[in-house]
Structure formats: structure tokens, C-alpha cells
Design an enzyme around this catalytic site. Structure first.
Site, PDB file in Angstrom:
ATOM      1  N   ARG A   1       0.854  -1.187   0.000  1.00  0.00           N
ATOM      2  CA  ARG A   1       0.000   0.000   0.000  1.00  0.00           C
ATOM      3  C   ARG A   1       0.884   1.229   0.000  1.00  0.00           C
ATOM      4  O   ARG A   1       2.103   1.116   0.033  1.00  0.00           O
ATOM      5  CB  ARG A   1      -0.933  -0.029   1.214  1.00  0.00           C
ATOM      6  CG  ARG A   1      -0.198  -0.348   2.467  1.00  0.00           C
ATOM      7  CD  ARG A   1      -1.081  -0.694   3.631  1.00  0.00           C
ATOM      8  NE  ARG A   1      -0.221  -1.099   4.724  1.00  0.00           N
ATOM      9  CZ  ARG A   1       0.412  -0.265   5.525  1.00  0.00           C
ATOM     10  NH1 ARG A   1       0.250   1.025   5.391  1.00  0.00           N
ATOM     11  NH2 ARG A   1       1.210  -0.705   6.468  1.00  0.00           N
TER      12      ARG A   1
ATOM     13  N   ARG B   1       3.155   8.198   5.321  1.00  0.00           N
ATOM     14  CA  ARG B   1       2.145   8.660   6.283  1.00  0.00           C
ATOM     15  C   ARG B   1       1.952  10.164   6.123  1.00  0.00           C
ATOM     16  O   ARG B   1       2.954  10.892   6.053  1.00  0.00           O
ATOM     17  CB  ARG B   1       2.603   8.368   7.710  1.00  0.00           C
ATOM     18  CG  ARG B   1       2.731   6.906   7.979  1.00  0.00           C
ATOM     19  CD  ARG B   1       3.261   6.674   9.389  1.00  0.00           C
ATOM     20  NE  ARG B   1       3.537   5.255   9.581  1.00  0.00           N
ATOM     21  CZ  ARG B   1       4.193   4.757  10.620  1.00  0.00           C
ATOM     22  NH1 ARG B   1       4.640   5.566  11.568  1.00  0.00           N
ATOM     23  NH2 ARG B   1       4.407   3.466  10.714  1.00  0.00           N
TER      24      ARG B   1
ATOM     25  N   ARG C   1      19.454 -14.077   2.525  1.00  0.00           N
ATOM     26  CA  ARG C   1      20.382 -12.964   2.681  1.00  0.00           C
ATOM     27  C   ARG C   1      21.050 -13.130   4.042  1.00  0.00           C
ATOM     28  O   ARG C   1      20.418 -13.593   5.009  1.00  0.00           O
ATOM     29  CB  ARG C   1      19.650 -11.609   2.653  1.00  0.00           C
ATOM     30  CG  ARG C   1      18.884 -11.350   1.396  1.00  0.00           C
ATOM     31  CD  ARG C   1      19.765 -11.117   0.206  1.00  0.00           C
ATOM     32  NE  ARG C   1      20.506  -9.866   0.281  1.00  0.00           N
ATOM     33  CZ  ARG C   1      21.453  -9.515  -0.580  1.00  0.00           C
ATOM     34  NH1 ARG C   1      21.805 -10.347  -1.568  1.00  0.00           N
ATOM     35  NH2 ARG C   1      22.082  -8.355  -0.473  1.00  0.00           N
TER      36      ARG C   1
ATOM     37  N   ARG D   1      22.615   0.247   7.395  1.00  0.00           N
ATOM     38  CA  ARG D   1      22.244   1.023   8.587  1.00  0.00           C
ATOM     39  C   ARG D   1      23.328   0.904   9.645  1.00  0.00           C
ATOM     40  O   ARG D   1      24.193   0.024   9.578  1.00  0.00           O
ATOM     41  CB  ARG D   1      20.898   0.572   9.144  1.00  0.00           C
ATOM     42  CG  ARG D   1      20.820  -0.897   9.507  1.00  0.00           C
ATOM     43  CD  ARG D   1      19.414  -1.268   9.991  1.00  0.00           C
ATOM     44  NE  ARG D   1      19.307  -2.693  10.280  1.00  0.00           N
ATOM     45  CZ  ARG D   1      18.235  -3.294  10.749  1.00  0.00           C
ATOM     46  NH1 ARG D   1      17.146  -2.612  11.013  1.00  0.00           N
ATOM     47  NH2 ARG D   1      18.230  -4.596  10.982  1.00  0.00           N
TER      48      ARG D   1
ATOM     49  N   GLU E   1      25.928  -2.310   9.395  1.00  0.00           N
ATOM     50  CA  GLU E   1      25.302  -3.540   8.914  1.00  0.00           C
ATOM     51  C   GLU E   1      25.365  -3.613   7.383  1.00  0.00           C
ATOM     52  O   GLU E   1      24.939  -2.691   6.699  1.00  0.00           O
ATOM     53  CB  GLU E   1      23.849  -3.531   9.396  1.00  0.00           C
ATOM     54  CG  GLU E   1      23.097  -4.803   9.152  1.00  0.00           C
ATOM     55  CD  GLU E   1      21.716  -4.781   9.831  1.00  0.00           C
ATOM     56  OE1 GLU E   1      21.588  -4.275  10.974  1.00  0.00           O
ATOM     57  OE2 GLU E   1      20.766  -5.255   9.204  1.00  0.00           O
TER      58      GLU E   1
ATOM     59  N   TYR F   1      10.046 -15.121   7.091  1.00  0.00           N
ATOM     60  CA  TYR F   1      10.431 -14.089   8.046  1.00  0.00           C
ATOM     61  C   TYR F   1       9.347 -14.040   9.115  1.00  0.00           C
ATOM     62  O   TYR F   1       8.164 -13.890   8.805  1.00  0.00           O
ATOM     63  CB  TYR F   1      10.569 -12.700   7.381  1.00  0.00           C
ATOM     64  CG  TYR F   1      10.868 -11.685   8.460  1.00  0.00           C
ATOM     65  CD1 TYR F   1      12.169 -11.530   8.921  1.00  0.00           C
ATOM     66  CD2 TYR F   1       9.850 -10.982   9.087  1.00  0.00           C
ATOM     67  CE1 TYR F   1      12.448 -10.680   9.983  1.00  0.00           C
ATOM     68  CE2 TYR F   1      10.121 -10.129  10.145  1.00  0.00           C
ATOM     69  CZ  TYR F   1      11.422  -9.987  10.587  1.00  0.00           C
ATOM     70  OH  TYR F   1      11.693  -9.161  11.643  1.00  0.00           O
TER      71      TYR F   1
ATOM     72  N   ASP G   1       8.331 -12.212  12.859  1.00  0.00           N
ATOM     73  CA  ASP G   1       8.640 -11.371  14.006  1.00  0.00           C
ATOM     74  C   ASP G   1       8.578 -12.216  15.280  1.00  0.00           C
ATOM     75  O   ASP G   1       7.982 -13.299  15.293  1.00  0.00           O
ATOM     76  CB  ASP G   1       7.643 -10.202  14.090  1.00  0.00           C
ATOM     77  CG  ASP G   1       8.100  -9.013  13.250  1.00  0.00           C
ATOM     78  OD1 ASP G   1       9.322  -8.822  13.111  1.00  0.00           O
ATOM     79  OD2 ASP G   1       7.236  -8.266  12.748  1.00  0.00           O
TER      80      ASP G   1
HETATM   81  C1  LIG Z   1      18.209  -8.854  11.402  1.00  0.00           C
HETATM   82  C2  LIG Z   1      16.932  -9.269  12.060  1.00  0.00           C
HETATM   83  C3  LIG Z   1      16.233  -8.340  12.804  1.00  0.00           C
HETATM   84  C4  LIG Z   1      15.042  -8.697  13.417  1.00  0.00           C
HETATM   85  N1  LIG Z   1      14.373  -7.747  14.134  1.00  0.00           N
HETATM   86  C5  LIG Z   1      13.217  -8.065  14.729  1.00  0.00           C
HETATM   87  C6  LIG Z   1      12.481  -7.072  15.441  1.00  0.00           C
HETATM   88  O1  LIG Z   1      12.872  -5.904  15.537  1.00  0.00           O
HETATM   89  N2  LIG Z   1      11.311  -7.451  16.028  1.00  0.00           N
HETATM   90  C7  LIG Z   1      10.811  -8.740  15.941  1.00  0.00           C
HETATM   91  O2  LIG Z   1       9.750  -9.019  16.492  1.00  0.00           O
HETATM   92  N3  LIG Z   1      11.505  -9.696  15.294  1.00  0.00           N
HETATM   93  C8  LIG Z   1      12.690  -9.391  14.673  1.00  0.00           C
HETATM   94  N4  LIG Z   1      13.391 -10.365  14.008  1.00  0.00           N
HETATM   95  C9  LIG Z   1      12.879 -11.753  13.988  1.00  0.00           C
HETATM   96  C10 LIG Z   1      13.438 -12.661  15.118  1.00  0.00           C
HETATM   97  O3  LIG Z   1      14.833 -12.729  15.021  1.00  0.00           O
HETATM   98  C11 LIG Z   1      12.794 -14.054  14.979  1.00  0.00           C
HETATM   99  O4  LIG Z   1      11.414 -13.943  15.204  1.00  0.00           O
HETATM  100  C12 LIG Z   1      13.341 -15.104  15.961  1.00  0.00           C
HETATM  101  O5  LIG Z   1      14.726 -15.122  15.995  1.00  0.00           O
HETATM  102  C13 LIG Z   1      12.840 -16.474  15.546  1.00  0.00           C
HETATM  103  O6  LIG Z   1      13.242 -17.426  16.510  1.00  0.00           O
HETATM  104  P1  LIG Z   1      13.527 -18.937  16.121  1.00  0.00           P
HETATM  105  O7  LIG Z   1      13.737 -19.671  17.401  1.00  0.00           O
HETATM  106  O8  LIG Z   1      12.491 -19.440  15.186  1.00  0.00           O
HETATM  107  O9  LIG Z   1      14.859 -18.912  15.253  1.00  0.00           O
HETATM  108  P2  LIG Z   1      16.429 -18.531  15.668  1.00  0.00           P
HETATM  109  O10 LIG Z   1      16.385 -17.398  16.603  1.00  0.00           O
HETATM  110  O11 LIG Z   1      17.101 -18.420  14.407  1.00  0.00           O
HETATM  111  O12 LIG Z   1      16.874 -19.845  16.450  1.00  0.00           O
HETATM  112  C14 LIG Z   1      17.221 -21.027  15.787  1.00  0.00           C
HETATM  113  C15 LIG Z   1      18.375 -21.658  16.541  1.00  0.00           C
HETATM  114  O13 LIG Z   1      18.582 -22.970  16.022  1.00  0.00           O
HETATM  115  C16 LIG Z   1      19.961 -23.252  16.082  1.00  0.00           C
HETATM  116  N5  LIG Z   1      20.221 -24.349  15.135  1.00  0.00           N
HETATM  117  C17 LIG Z   1      19.989 -24.359  13.804  1.00  0.00           C
HETATM  118  N6  LIG Z   1      20.332 -25.560  13.280  1.00  0.00           N
HETATM  119  C18 LIG Z   1      20.795 -26.325  14.301  1.00  0.00           C
HETATM  120  C19 LIG Z   1      21.272 -27.668  14.397  1.00  0.00           C
HETATM  121  N7  LIG Z   1      21.331 -28.487  13.326  1.00  0.00           N
HETATM  122  N8  LIG Z   1      21.666 -28.124  15.602  1.00  0.00           N
HETATM  123  C20 LIG Z   1      21.605 -27.329  16.704  1.00  0.00           C
HETATM  124  N9  LIG Z   1      21.130 -26.064  16.668  1.00  0.00           N
HETATM  125  C21 LIG Z   1      20.740 -25.558  15.478  1.00  0.00           C
HETATM  126  C22 LIG Z   1      20.613 -21.936  15.686  1.00  0.00           C
HETATM  127  O14 LIG Z   1      21.939 -21.890  16.163  1.00  0.00           O
HETATM  128  C23 LIG Z   1      19.706 -20.921  16.379  1.00  0.00           C
HETATM  129  O15 LIG Z   1      20.204 -20.549  17.647  1.00  0.00           O
HETATM  130  C24 LIG Z   1      14.552 -10.021  13.324  1.00  0.00           C
HETATM  131  C25 LIG Z   1      15.261 -10.956  12.562  1.00  0.00           C
HETATM  132  C26 LIG Z   1      16.416 -10.583  11.907  1.00  0.00           C
HETATM  133  C27 LIG Z   1      17.121 -11.598  11.052  1.00  0.00           C
END
Ligand SMILES: Cc1cc2nc3c(=O)[nH]c(=O)nc-3n(C[C@H](O)[C@H](O)[C@H](O)COP(=O)(O)OP(=O)(O)OC[C@H]3O[C@@H](n4cnc5c(N)ncnc54)[C@H](O)[C@@H]3O)c2cc1C
Length: 378
Positions: A168, A172, A244, A274, A295, A343, A345
Site C-alpha cells: 500500500r 504517512r 540474505r 544502517r 550492517e 520471516y 517477528d
Molecule cells: C536482522 C533481524 C532483525 C530482526 N528484528 C526483529 C524485530 O525488531 N522485532 C521482531 O519481532 N523480530 C525481529 N526479528 C525476527 C526474530 O529474530 C525471529 O522472530 C526469531 O529469531 C525467531 O526465533 P527462532 O527460534 O524461530 O529462530 P532462531 O532465533 O534463528 O533460532 C534457531 C536456533 O537454532 C539453532 N540451530 C539451527 N540448526 C541447528 C542444528 N542443526 N543443531 C543445533 N542447533 C541448530 C541456531 O543456532 C539458532 O540458535 C529479526 C530478525 C532478523 C534476522
């Protein structure tokens, strides 16, 4: 639980609370996944190690959940951007427009100016990100605020990206510069890792760090929740899903480097996207010295940390094949941002994790097979 991020921690805690013995493994030497926060040794500032994380949600249950494990203090994300040597307010709002065009327009005047004088109304059916932006905001705002940043962030020209990215009008017509619209927003007083540590603090949960899970290990457990990369679980046998990745260049400063937590750099000629100055995420703390991360975004190669799923046509085709493979594999459920290649949050991750744990418990009590996904990746 493979992964000690939010997904592994929240599902593990729910199951432990329901009488299960839970083992959480992570290949890293810390819990918290990509939300991990730690004190910078030199400055004492709490650092968001894998990039800035701001908590925001409309989900009351999730907000109550996180507040049960950590104190959240009020925080509004107010991002600035530098374009051609000038600093502007983001997201593009009335202040940005008035600054950029050197005017003092009221909301309806600015709306008419952008939609009638700036927008390229000759584009009837925008197909690409570029056409969509030109159609909505016109060439000048597009080139100043969207074009260079998008090229750096996604590594391709906006004319190669789908129009759907800009759903959209991304502008703002008031002075609201709060990045998020959600009802609840805040920062964990002691960081996300402290919160996740408390979630994992249960007598039925064992955490093993520095342990990389491999498929053969599944036989040791009744069921596996896997929050690692979906293609990685299958040893990338069908090819790699595109991501990425980010490189962070740390530097310190004596005093206040940029006066805000996040400063974007919109120009393509500036190689980074950034700069994050972490101490501004905790305005209730006092630090003389400052630590900042520049970054850089690039395509993830084998061995890089996967950050943002690319999810273009090629990836979605490949993803479909991995989903079929996963559906045929019993005893494992794929969860989280890597397990479902989306992706997510943090609030969505927690919501989906609570739902997955409850879905698992319902399957067990009804004698049904536990599915490979509670959230389908496609
Ligand atoms: C740059 C960035 C900025 C972000 N900013 C925001 C924000 O401002 N607000 C927001 O709400 N969300 C944000 N997010 C999203 C947030 O990071 C995710 O919602 C969250 O990390 C997801 O959690 P997860 O447990 O699914 O994955 P992850 O946090 O990725 O955890 C997965 C874990 O699995 C482990 N793992 C993977 N494979 C294996 C294996 N084979 N054996 C053992 N361990 C393993 C990894 O080491 C990792 O620690 C952002 C994400 C990024 C990339």
C-alpha cells in the site's frame, strides 16, 4: 528441541509444563537464537548481537507471556535515514515530505501533492517494486528513500522484485514516526537472552550448547521439534534455499555517536544499510562509551548465518520439494523462521510456538500422528 531460540524455548517450556522431559540443543555457545543479547565487554552496553530487535505485538496472550518472564520497559522505535548528506525521519511521513521538498504542507495538501503531482499515474498496473513505488510516491521520493536501500538490502534492482513487497502507499500524511502500529511495544529490561533463560529454567528441561543436531540423532527422542534450516535437515540434498545474510562491523565511540538507535543509509553509494547504536535501545541505562554496528547485507553462502529468506519463484519451487520431503518424514516437526523458511517477528514466533505445542499435545491425546508442520511454509 533443535535450537535454543524463541521457538525451541517456548515449545520446550509448554511441553515441560505438561510433564514432558525436554532436551534443547543448539550448535551455538549461547541460548537465545538470533534474538540473543549480551553485554559488550568494553562498553558495558547491552548489544543485540544478530541485529536490532524491537518487541511489538497486538497479541495480548503473547504480550502477557513475555511479561511473565521479563520486565518490558516502554520503547518506541524511531528510525532516521541519511539520504544525500541530509537526515530525515522514517517511515516517510509528513515531516520527511516537508523536509525533503522544503515545504510546510498540511496533511491533505501533502496527500494531494504526492498523489497528484509526484505519483506516476501513467503506470496503470504496476508489476514490479519499482513501478509500484513510482506509481505511489513518484521518482524523487523513490530514488531518495527506497531505491538504493532496497538494492543494498536485497542485492537486486527494485525492477526485479515483485510489486507485492510495497502493498500500500508507504507514506504517512501525519507526523507519526513510530515505526510500528502495534498496541504493545517494549524492550526487555535485561535483554532477550535473560527472558529466554527464564523460559528454559524448568527442572524437566536440559539445555546442551555447542551441540549440532544431525538427522541420525532423532532416534534418541520420541519427537523432534526442529527450528534449524529446513534444507539443512535434509543435508541440502535438493539444493540450497536462498537467504540474505548480514555482516556487522563493530566500532566504539566516546559519547553519543548518532543520537538514535537506528540510522538507515539510503544511498546506494554507501555500502552499508544502517548503523545501530545499541545503548539507545536501553534509554534507562547510562553509558559514557558507545558501541555501534555497521550492517552490510549480502547473499548467504554455505557456512554463513541465514537471516532473511529470499522466497522468490526459484526458492518457492525448491521449498515445495522440501515440504513434500518433510511431510514424508515422521517424528519431526519443523518450526520457527528457519524450519518454515519465513520471516517471522518475535511475537509471531511465540504465537506459533504456543500453537504448535498445543497442537502436539492435542495429537497425542487424540492418538493422531504429529504433522511435519503446524504452520505450512507455503
Ligand atoms: C536482522 C533481524 C532483525 C530482526 N528484528 C526483529 C524485530 O525488531 N522485532 C521482531 O519481532 N523480530 C525481529 N526479528 C525476527 C526474530 O529474530 C525471529 O522472530 C526469531 O529469531 C525467531 O526465533 P527462532 O527460534 O524461530 O529462530 P532462531 O532465533 O534463528 O533460532 C534457531 C536456533 O537454532 C539453532 N540451530 C539451527 N540448526 C541447528 C542444528 N542443526 N543443531 C543445533 N542447533 C541448530 C541456531 O543456532 C539458532 O540458535 C529479526 C530478525 C532478523 C534476522
Amino acid at each position: 528441541m533443535v535450537g535454543a531460540g524463541l521457538s525451541g524455548a517456548v515449545i520446550g517450556r509448554e511441553l515441560a509444563d505438561h510433564g514432558y522431559q525436554v532436551t534443547v540443543v543448539d550448535s551455538r555457545d549461547h541460548i537465545g537464537g538470533n534474538c540473543h543479547t549480551e553485554r559488550d565487554a568494553e562498553t558495558g552496553v547491552l548489544v543485540h548481537v544478530y541485529g536490532p530487535h524491537i518487541f511489538h505485538t497486538d497479541d495480548e496472550e503473547v504480550w502477557t507471556y513475555v511479561n511473565d518472564y521479563e520486565t518490558f520497559l516502554p520503547f518506541k522505535n524511531r528510525v532516521k535515514t541519511t539520504s544525500k548528506g541530509r537526515v530525515y525521519s522514517l517511515p516517510v511521513n509528513l515531516h520527511t515530505i516537508n523536509q525533503f521538498f522544503g515545504k510546510a504542507m498540511r496533511p491533505d495538501e501533502a496527500y494531494a501533492f504526492i498523489t497528484e503531482e509526484q505519483a506516476d499515474t501513467s503506470i496503470e498496473d504496476p508489476q514490479t517494486f519499482e513501478e509500484q513505488a513510482l506509481r505511489f510516491v513518484g521518482k524523487e521520493l523513490y530514488e531518495a528513500f527506497f531505491k538504493g536501500y532496497t538494492i543494498k538490502q536485497w542485492g537486486c534492482h527494485p525492477s526485479e522484485l515483485p510489486a507485492s513487497i510495497l502493498k500500500r502507499l508507504p507514506v504517512r500524511f501525519n507526523y507519526d514516526d513510530n515505526y510500528f502500529f502495534h498496541k504493545f511495544q517494549g524492550m526487555p529490561e535485561n535483554g532477550y537472552t535473560a527472558m529466554i533463560e527464564r523460559i528454559l529454567d524448568h527442572p524437566a528441561i536440559t539445555v546442551k550448547l555447542g551441540v549440532t543436531f544431525e538427522r541420525g540423532m532423532a532416534a534418541e527422542f520420541d519427537h523432534v521439534f526442529y527450528s534449524g534450516p529446513l534444507d539443512g535437515y535434509f543435508d541440502y540434498s535438493l539444493g540450497r534455499l536462498g537467504y540474505r545474510t548480514l555482516d556487522f562491523e563493530r566500532f566504539t565511540y566516546s559519547g553519543d555517536y548518532q543520537g538514535c538507535a537506528v540510522m538507515n543509509y539510503a544511498d546506494e553509494a554507501v555500502p552499508f544499510t544502517r548503523i545501530t547504536e545499541h545503548k539507545h535501545f536501553a534509554p534507562w541505562e547510562r553509558h559514557e562509551k558507545s558501541v555501534c554496528y555497521r550492517e552490510y547485507s549480502r547473499f548467504a553462502e554455505a557456512g554463513d548465518i541465514p537471516y532473511y529468506p529470499i522466497r522468490q519463484v526459484r526458492e518457492k519451487e525448491l521449498l515445495g520439494k522440501y515440504v513434500e520431503l518433510a511431510d514424508r518424514t515422521g517424528g519431526v516437526t519443523f518450526v520457527g523462521r528457519l524450519g518454515t523458511y519465513r520471516y517471522l517477528d518475535m511475537d509471531v514466533t511465540i504465537r506459533e510456538s504456543l500453537d504448535a505445542a498445543r497442537g502436539f499435545l492435542a495429537c497425542i491425546s487424540n492418538g493422531r500422528a504429529v504433522p511435519a508442520f503446524f504452520q505450512r511454509p507455503l
